[in-house]
Design a protein around this motif. Structure first.
Motif, mmCIF file in Angstrom:
data_model
loop_
_atom_site.group_PDB
_atom_site.id
_atom_site.type_symbol
_atom_site.label_atom_id
_atom_site.label_comp_id
_atom_site.label_asym_id
_atom_site.label_seq_id
_atom_site.Cartn_x
_atom_site.Cartn_y
_atom_site.Cartn_z
ATOM 1 N N MET A 94 0.832 -1.211 0.000
ATOM 2 C CA MET A 94 0.000 0.000 0.000
ATOM 3 C C MET A 94 0.863 1.255 0.000
ATOM 4 O O MET A 94 0.578 2.218 -0.713
ATOM 5 C CB MET A 94 -0.974 -0.027 1.174
ATOM 6 C CG MET A 94 -2.084 -1.052 0.974
ATOM 7 S SD MET A 94 -3.323 -1.076 2.275
ATOM 8 C CE MET A 94 -2.602 -2.240 3.408
ATOM 9 N N GLU A 98 1.138 3.906 -3.162
ATOM 10 C CA GLU A 98 0.911 5.339 -2.970
ATOM 11 C C GLU A 98 2.071 6.150 -3.538
ATOM 12 O O GLU A 98 1.867 7.140 -4.244
ATOM 13 C CB GLU A 98 0.714 5.647 -1.482
ATOM 14 C CG GLU A 98 0.471 7.119 -1.218
ATOM 15 C CD GLU A 98 0.239 7.447 0.251
ATOM 16 O OE1 GLU A 98 -0.091 8.618 0.523
ATOM 17 O OE2 GLU A 98 0.411 6.573 1.108
ATOM 18 N N PRO A 104 -3.974 2.677 -3.325
ATOM 19 C CA PRO A 104 -3.898 1.399 -2.609
ATOM 20 C C PRO A 104 -5.227 0.644 -2.576
ATOM 21 O O PRO A 104 -5.255 -0.559 -2.324
ATOM 22 C CB PRO A 104 -3.462 1.807 -1.200
ATOM 23 C CG PRO A 104 -2.745 3.101 -1.389
ATOM 24 C CD PRO A 104 -3.493 3.793 -2.503
ATOM 25 N N SER A 141 -7.145 -2.483 2.950
ATOM 26 C CA SER A 141 -6.885 -1.649 1.776
ATOM 27 C C SER A 141 -7.822 -0.432 1.750
ATOM 28 O O SER A 141 -7.384 0.691 1.481
ATOM 29 C CB SER A 141 -7.067 -2.475 0.503
ATOM 30 O OG SER A 141 -7.034 -1.671 -0.640
ATOM 31 N N TYR A 144 -6.854 2.150 4.406
ATOM 32 C CA TYR A 144 -5.549 2.795 4.274
ATOM 33 C C TYR A 144 -5.732 4.271 3.924
ATOM 34 O O TYR A 144 -6.475 4.622 3.004
ATOM 35 C CB TYR A 144 -4.712 2.099 3.195
ATOM 36 C CG TYR A 144 -3.331 2.670 3.042
ATOM 37 C CD1 TYR A 144 -2.297 2.253 3.867
ATOM 38 C CD2 TYR A 144 -3.057 3.628 2.074
ATOM 39 C CE1 TYR A 144 -1.016 2.778 3.725
ATOM 40 C CE2 TYR A 144 -1.787 4.162 1.922
ATOM 41 C CZ TYR A 144 -0.773 3.732 2.753
ATOM 42 O OH TYR A 144 0.496 4.259 2.614
#
Length: 166
Positions: A94, A98, A104, A141, A144
């Motif tokens: 993730m 990014e 992500p 996810s 995030y």
């Protein structure tokens, strides 16, 4: 088989089935980012050392007449540690996505497709499995948080053409 894996030496293998399965190059990038996480965090080496140590210690403590029990114990312990490695690699992925300008949340899209295709296991046996359940990975996810100035960068690829060329 829809799969990617990492071996000693930092080599990453990707199946053709995985490339065909991915709906976008960003999904494939997410899987690659996860595997890069295993490489960067040296999970392959630590897993081999852990399994060897557990087997050696259990053999010394229990004696050589309990091979089956030792293997069951080793599998259970190994799976729980592997699950932590998978979570760490997901987190690494993730962060890497990014930095690369890929949301992500694409990880969630990938695991949702796995769920649609019934490519997961029963959540009740997660403690025995080497990977977290897809639903847990989808949630992480989606939860995030990217930086405030995060912007996605579009891919300039003809994904259909790539998949047809397999």
């Amino acid at each position: 088989m829809v799969n990617a894996y990492t071996i000693l030496g930092g080599k990453i293998f990707i199946s053709k089935a995985l490339i065909s399965f991915c709906e976008s190059p960003k999904e494939l990038a997410a899987v690659l980012a996860h595997e890069i996480g295993h490489v960067e965090q040296r999970h392959t080496v630590s897993r081999i050392l852990k399994e060897f140590t557990v087997s050696l210690l259990f053999g010394i403590i229990r004696g050589s007449d309990t091979v089956l029990l030792s293997e069951l114990w080793n599998t259970t312990i190994s799976s729980s540690f592997d699950s932590e490695h998978e979570k760490e690699s997901d987190e690494y992925a993730m962060q890497l996505l990014e930095k690369a300008g890929i949301s992500p949340k694409v990880i969630a899209a990938f695991f949702r497709k796995l769920n649609r295709e019934n490519l997961d296991y029963n959540e009740k046996i997660e403690f025995l499995m080497s990977h977290p359940h897809n639903n847990a990975r989808i949630k992480r996810s989606l939860d995030y948080k990217t930086s405030e100035d995060f912007k996605t960068i579009p891919f300039d690829l003809d994904w259909n053409n790539i998949q047809e060329g397999l």
